[in-house]
Structures are given as structure tokens and as C-alpha cells.
Design a protein around this motif. Structure first.
Motif, mmCIF file in Angstrom:
data_model
loop_
_atom_site.group_PDB
_atom_site.id
_atom_site.type_symbol
_atom_site.label_atom_id
_atom_site.label_comp_id
_atom_site.label_asym_id
_atom_site.label_seq_id
_atom_site.Cartn_x
_atom_site.Cartn_y
_atom_site.Cartn_z
ATOM 1 N N THR A 161 0.812 -1.219 0.000
ATOM 2 C CA THR A 161 0.000 0.000 0.000
ATOM 3 C C THR A 161 0.842 1.265 0.000
ATOM 4 O OG1 THR A 161 -0.169 0.158 2.426
ATOM 5 C CG2 THR A 161 -1.796 -1.229 1.287
ATOM 6 N N LEU A 162 2.113 1.160 0.350
ATOM 7 C CA LEU A 162 2.983 2.331 0.416
ATOM 8 C C LEU A 162 3.514 2.751 -0.955
ATOM 9 C CD1 LEU A 162 5.159 1.396 3.537
ATOM 10 C CD2 LEU A 162 3.153 2.904 3.471
ATOM 11 N N PHE A 163 3.320 1.920 -1.977
ATOM 12 C CA PHE A 163 4.021 2.138 -3.232
ATOM 13 C C PHE A 163 3.079 2.203 -4.429
ATOM 14 C CE2 PHE A 163 6.681 -0.227 -0.216
ATOM 15 C CZ PHE A 163 7.599 0.783 0.045
ATOM 16 N N ARG A 164 3.431 3.063 -5.385
ATOM 17 C CA ARG A 164 2.705 3.152 -6.651
ATOM 18 C C ARG A 164 3.155 2.048 -7.587
ATOM 19 N NH1 ARG A 164 0.960 8.670 -8.536
ATOM 20 N NH2 ARG A 164 0.897 9.994 -6.682
ATOM 21 N N THR A 165 4.486 1.875 -7.651
ATOM 22 C CA THR A 165 5.096 0.886 -8.532
ATOM 23 C C THR A 165 6.373 0.380 -7.880
ATOM 24 O OG1 THR A 165 6.529 2.454 -9.721
ATOM 25 C CG2 THR A 165 4.294 2.146 -10.599
ATOM 26 N N LEU A 166 6.904 -0.696 -8.434
ATOM 27 C CA LEU A 166 8.210 -1.207 -8.028
ATOM 28 C C LEU A 166 9.065 -1.428 -9.263
ATOM 29 C CD1 LEU A 166 10.315 -2.532 -6.132
ATOM 30 C CD2 LEU A 166 9.070 -4.691 -6.434
ATOM 31 N N ALA A 214 1.301 -11.144 -6.518
ATOM 32 C CA ALA A 214 0.132 -11.051 -5.645
ATOM 33 C C ALA A 214 -0.062 -9.653 -5.061
ATOM 34 C CB ALA A 214 0.245 -12.070 -4.518
ATOM 35 N N THR A 215 0.992 -8.821 -5.051
ATOM 36 C CA THR A 215 0.832 -7.462 -4.527
ATOM 37 C C THR A 215 -0.082 -6.622 -5.407
ATOM 38 O OG1 THR A 215 2.723 -6.523 -5.745
ATOM 39 C CG2 THR A 215 3.165 -7.491 -3.552
ATOM 40 N N GLY A 216 -0.167 -6.958 -6.695
ATOM 41 C CA GLY A 216 -0.949 -6.153 -7.623
ATOM 42 C C GLY A 216 -0.246 -4.886 -8.067
ATOM 43 N N LEU A 217 0.983 -4.664 -7.610
ATOM 44 C CA LEU A 217 1.723 -3.468 -8.013
ATOM 45 C C LEU A 217 2.182 -3.577 -9.463
ATOM 46 C CD1 LEU A 217 4.073 -2.909 -4.933
ATOM 47 C CD2 LEU A 217 2.173 -1.443 -5.629
ATOM 48 N N GLN A 274 20.832 -12.742 -19.369
ATOM 49 C CA GLN A 274 19.779 -13.533 -20.017
ATOM 50 C C GLN A 274 18.704 -14.006 -19.035
ATOM 51 O OE1 GLN A 274 23.011 -14.305 -19.889
ATOM 52 N NE2 GLN A 274 23.362 -16.500 -19.515
ATOM 53 N N TRP A 275 18.931 -13.851 -17.742
ATOM 54 C CA TRP A 275 17.914 -14.232 -16.761
ATOM 55 C C TRP A 275 16.746 -13.244 -16.706
ATOM 56 C CZ3 TRP A 275 20.698 -15.851 -11.556
ATOM 57 C CH2 TRP A 275 21.409 -17.037 -11.767
ATOM 58 N N TYR A 276 16.995 -11.998 -17.079
ATOM 59 C CA TYR A 276 16.052 -10.937 -16.743
ATOM 60 C C TYR A 276 14.757 -10.942 -17.551
ATOM 61 C CZ TYR A 276 19.483 -8.683 -13.693
ATOM 62 O OH TYR A 276 20.369 -8.400 -12.668
ATOM 63 N N GLU A 277 14.842 -11.046 -18.868
ATOM 64 C CA GLU A 277 13.619 -10.921 -19.660
ATOM 65 C C GLU A 277 12.632 -12.051 -19.383
ATOM 66 O OE1 GLU A 277 12.196 -9.631 -24.140
ATOM 67 O OE2 GLU A 277 14.266 -10.303 -23.813
ATOM 68 N N PRO A 278 13.068 -13.325 -19.310
ATOM 69 C CA PRO A 278 12.113 -14.379 -18.942
ATOM 70 C C PRO A 278 11.487 -14.151 -17.568
ATOM 71 C CG PRO A 278 14.104 -15.339 -19.875
ATOM 72 C CD PRO A 278 14.393 -13.885 -19.658
ATOM 73 N N TRP A 279 12.292 -13.636 -16.635
ATOM 74 C CA TRP A 279 11.748 -13.344 -15.305
ATOM 75 C C TRP A 279 10.712 -12.233 -15.369
ATOM 76 C CZ3 TRP A 279 14.085 -9.816 -11.148
ATOM 77 C CH2 TRP A 279 13.405 -9.980 -9.931
ATOM 78 N N ALA A 280 10.989 -11.196 -16.159
ATOM 79 C CA ALA A 280 10.014 -10.114 -16.308
ATOM 80 C C ALA A 280 8.692 -10.646 -16.856
ATOM 81 C CB ALA A 280 10.574 -9.022 -17.215
ATOM 82 N N ARG A 281 8.765 -11.593 -17.783
ATOM 83 C CA ARG A 281 7.525 -12.184 -18.308
ATOM 84 C C ARG A 281 6.781 -12.935 -17.211
ATOM 85 N NH1 ARG A 281 10.779 -13.314 -23.005
ATOM 86 N NH2 ARG A 281 11.078 -15.467 -22.305
ATOM 87 N N ARG A 282 7.513 -13.674 -16.374
ATOM 88 C CA ARG A 282 6.872 -14.385 -15.262
ATOM 89 C C ARG A 282 6.215 -13.414 -14.294
ATOM 90 N NH1 ARG A 282 11.251 -17.204 -12.241
ATOM 91 N NH2 ARG A 282 9.530 -17.809 -10.862
ATOM 92 N N LEU A 283 6.850 -12.274 -14.094
ATOM 93 C CA LEU A 283 6.306 -11.262 -13.183
ATOM 94 C C LEU A 283 5.130 -10.502 -13.791
ATOM 95 C CD1 LEU A 283 9.627 -9.660 -11.864
ATOM 96 C CD2 LEU A 283 7.926 -10.823 -10.445
ATOM 97 N N GLY A 284 5.004 -10.546 -15.116
ATOM 98 C CA GLY A 284 4.055 -9.660 -15.778
ATOM 99 C C GLY A 284 4.542 -8.227 -15.745
ATOM 100 N N ALA A 285 5.878 -8.054 -15.800
ATOM 101 C CA ALA A 285 6.512 -6.749 -15.621
ATOM 102 C C ALA A 285 6.949 -6.144 -16.943
ATOM 103 C CB ALA A 285 7.744 -6.890 -14.713
ATOM 104 N N SER A 286 7.073 -4.821 -16.949
ATOM 105 C CA SER A 286 7.752 -4.147 -18.041
ATOM 106 C C SER A 286 9.231 -4.529 -17.993
ATOM 107 C CB SER A 286 7.614 -2.628 -17.899
ATOM 108 O OG SER A 286 6.253 -2.237 -17.881
ATOM 109 N N PHE A 287 9.897 -4.494 -19.148
ATOM 110 C CA PHE A 287 11.311 -4.855 -19.188
ATOM 111 C C PHE A 287 12.056 -3.925 -20.125
ATOM 112 C CE2 PHE A 287 14.805 -7.149 -21.333
ATOM 113 C CZ PHE A 287 15.644 -7.322 -20.231
ATOM 114 N N THR A 288 13.212 -3.423 -19.656
ATOM 115 C CA THR A 288 14.069 -2.587 -20.490
ATOM 116 C C THR A 288 15.515 -3.003 -20.308
ATOM 117 O OG1 THR A 288 12.572 -0.699 -20.197
ATOM 118 C CG2 THR A 288 14.754 -0.242 -21.089
#
Length: 314
Positions: free
Chosen positions: A152-157, A240-243, A259-273
Motif C-alpha cells: 500500500t505504500l508504493f505506486r510501482t516497483l 500477488a501485490t498487484g503493483l 539472459q535471466w532478466y527478460e524471462p523473469w520479467a515475463r513471469r512477473l508480468g513486468a515491463s522490461f528494459t
């Protein structure tokens, strides 16, 4: 447009002015503070934006630095964030630079760092207006655990150059953990900062690196080495945080396999750059590209949040 400098410092609960760490010149708009936390006083650098007359308070950002790092790693980057219209705060974690440094290794567990981060976020006003959280390297491990503890303290991570699980270099640091002696801090810092000098370097960031290594407690090195070699996969808890989540990493980073990062971002449902022309510390190596990636992510989610609020109030 928001102004760059506020002559009146925003209220940060319990904060008091503090002297800078090291001789490196600071941007004239930066303010150094000490913020109370469970560890004791944690030093922080604030780059505050003045709200436009009658306008809303500028959105706030909180940066958590990494292993062998401190707030000084963001001293040159915070004014850029400020110029983009965001009030930004970076703090040194327990045992870093001139922040409080508990003496016992058991006071450097992940939950201790999370308690500090929550205290700083709340002092920064996150209970009233959630902030964008950014964690770099080891700070990314603490940032994700902090977001899970109280989303609840954060807009995004944003997880910045901080891998999903312990990497090969993390095991090396932990293997050295019991060998850290009087020169242990310099050894550990040199693994991450190969250019760290042995002799005084005048008014430069290199001198900050040298002084920081000398100030680093052995207990902190041992505690962090244990954390980075054993921290758990937090992917499902983060989802599960919904952030809104964001993963950024320098294209030339070697701290964790890139090479670990992009597949992990997909698992998180995260943006990736992937930040070009940058290694582990893009805020120093390619700050403009990092700023573009961060502000695009923040702005998209600020706009989405505003639209949701308008809909709810209709």
C-alpha cells in the motif's frame, strides 16, 4: 510546470539536516538528511520539486542502493529525476557510508533491512501518497521484500540490475564471507568497483568509493553476503501485490546473467528494459537511457492511476 528547487523542504517525519559524506561536490539543489529508522539514523539525499502554484504535489520516488553502495551512487542521477518533475530520495542502508551501523551480523538480516525501508517510506509520506520504489542490485532484493511487506505504500516497483535468484558471483561473495578480515571491506568493494583506488583521490566519486569501503562494517558485509547468496524467489508474492512491476538492467551487466532478466520479467508480468551502453550501474554509465525507461514507466502508471481515480469518483 513544477519548479526545480523548493526553498522550503518537504516534511519528512523526524528528519534532520546532515553533513555530506565524502568530498565529492553536490548539486546545489540536493539536501542531505538523517532519517530515524530501526537501525538508527539513516542518511539520505533529497532532490525536491516545488509544486506549481495551486497544483498537485509532485510524485515522489524512493531509491534503495545496493551491496557496497550508498546514497552517493545516486547523487548525480537525482537532479535528472528532479528535472523530469519528480521529487526523489535515496538513502544509505544500515552499514553503508555514514548511516547507522549495528555491530552484530544478526542485525543485518533481510527483515532488518525491510524494517528500515518501511520506516523511511513512511517518514517520506508514503502512507498518504504512495511512492515509486526503485531498488538497485542488493537494494532490489530489499525493495521487492519491502513491497511484499506493505504494497500500500508504493505506486510501482522497479527492480534495477537485481536478478531473480542468487547468481554465481553471489556465491563467490558468500564463500569469502568468513574470510573478511581487516581488509575485507576493500576486497568486497573491489569485486564490484574494480577502479576503487587505494590512495586519496581528492574531490571525486572515486574518493567516495575509497572512504565508503573504509567505513563499511564487517558485520554488514557478512550479513549481506548471506542474504544475496540465499534469498528466495519472490515472483509469486510480487505478482500477488498487484503493483505495477518494472525490470531494468544494463546490457553489459555481469553481476547476474543478463539472459535471466527478460524471462523473469515475463513471469512477473513486468515491463522490461535493457539499457544499452551500461553495465551494473546505469545511473552512472548511461543515466539518460535509464531515466527515459523509468519515467516512461512511472508516467504510464501515474496516468492509469489518475484515470482509475476519475472513474471511481464519477
Amino acid at each position: 510546470m513544477a519548479g526545480r528547487l523548493s526553498h522550503m523542504l518537504m516534511p519528512i517525519a523526524g528528519a534532520v539536516p546532515h553533513a555530506p559524506f565524502g568530498p565529492e561536490p553536490l548539486d546545489e539543489d540536493l539536501r542531505i538528511l538523517a532519517i530515524p529508522a530501526p537501525a538508527g539514523e539513516l542518511t539520505a539525499t533529497l532532490a525536491q520539486v516545488s509544486p506549481a502554484d495551486g497544483g498537485p504535489e509532485p510524485v515522489r520516488v524512493l531509491f534503495i542502493p545496493g551491496f557496497t553502495g550508498s546514497k552517493e551512487d545516486f547523487s548525480s542521477f537525482l537532479p535528472m529525476v528532479q528535472d523530469a518533475g519528480y521529487t526523489a530520495l535515496a538513502y544509505s542502508q544500515r552499514g553503508q557510508a555514514d548511516s547507522a551501523a549495528p555491530k552484530r551480523t544478526r542485525e543485518y538480516r533481510i527483515e532488518n533491512y525491510v524494517e528500515d525501508a518501511l520506516a523511511v517510506a513512511r517518514a517520506y509520506g508514503a502512507e498518504d501518497v504512495p511512492v515509486h520504489l526503485v531498488g538497485h542490485s542488493f537494494g532490489g532484493i530489499i525493495a521487492r521484500a519491502t513491497a511484499i511487506a506493505d504494497p500500500t505504500l508504493f505506486r510501482t516497483l522497479t527492480i534495477f540490475s537485481s536478478g531473480p535468484k542468487p547468481g554465481p558471483r553471489m556465491w563467490l561473495m558468500n564463500g569469502m564471507r568468513l574470510l573478511y578480515g581487516p581488509l575485507g571491506a576493500r576486497i568486497a568493494h573491489r569485486l564490484i568497483h574494480p577502479k576503487m583506488p587505494k590512495e586519496p583521490q581528492g574531490n571525486s566519486h572515486l574518493e567516495v568509493l575509497r572512504l565508503r569501503a573504509l567505513a563499511t562494517p564487517m558485520a554488514g558485509l557478512r550479513g549481506i553476503a548471506k542474504i544475496v547468496s540465499r534469498f528466495p524467489d519472490m515472483t509469486e508474492q510480487l505478482r500477488a501485490t498487484g503493483l505495477p512491476l518494472n525490470v531494468v538492467v544494463g546490457a553489459n551487466d555481469t553481476m547476474w546473467p543478463v539472459q535471466w532478466y527478460e524471462p523473469w520479467a515475463r513471469r512477473l508480468g513486468a515491463s522490461f528494459t535493457l539499457i544499452p551502453d551500461a553495465a551494473h550501474s546505469a545511473q552512472l554509465e548511461n543515466p539518460s537511457a535509464l531515466l527515459e525507461a523509468l519515467t516512461a514507466f512511472w508516467a504510464a502508471n501515474d496516468e492509469a492511476g489518475s484515470q482509475q481515480g476519475d472513474t471511481a469518483g464519477a
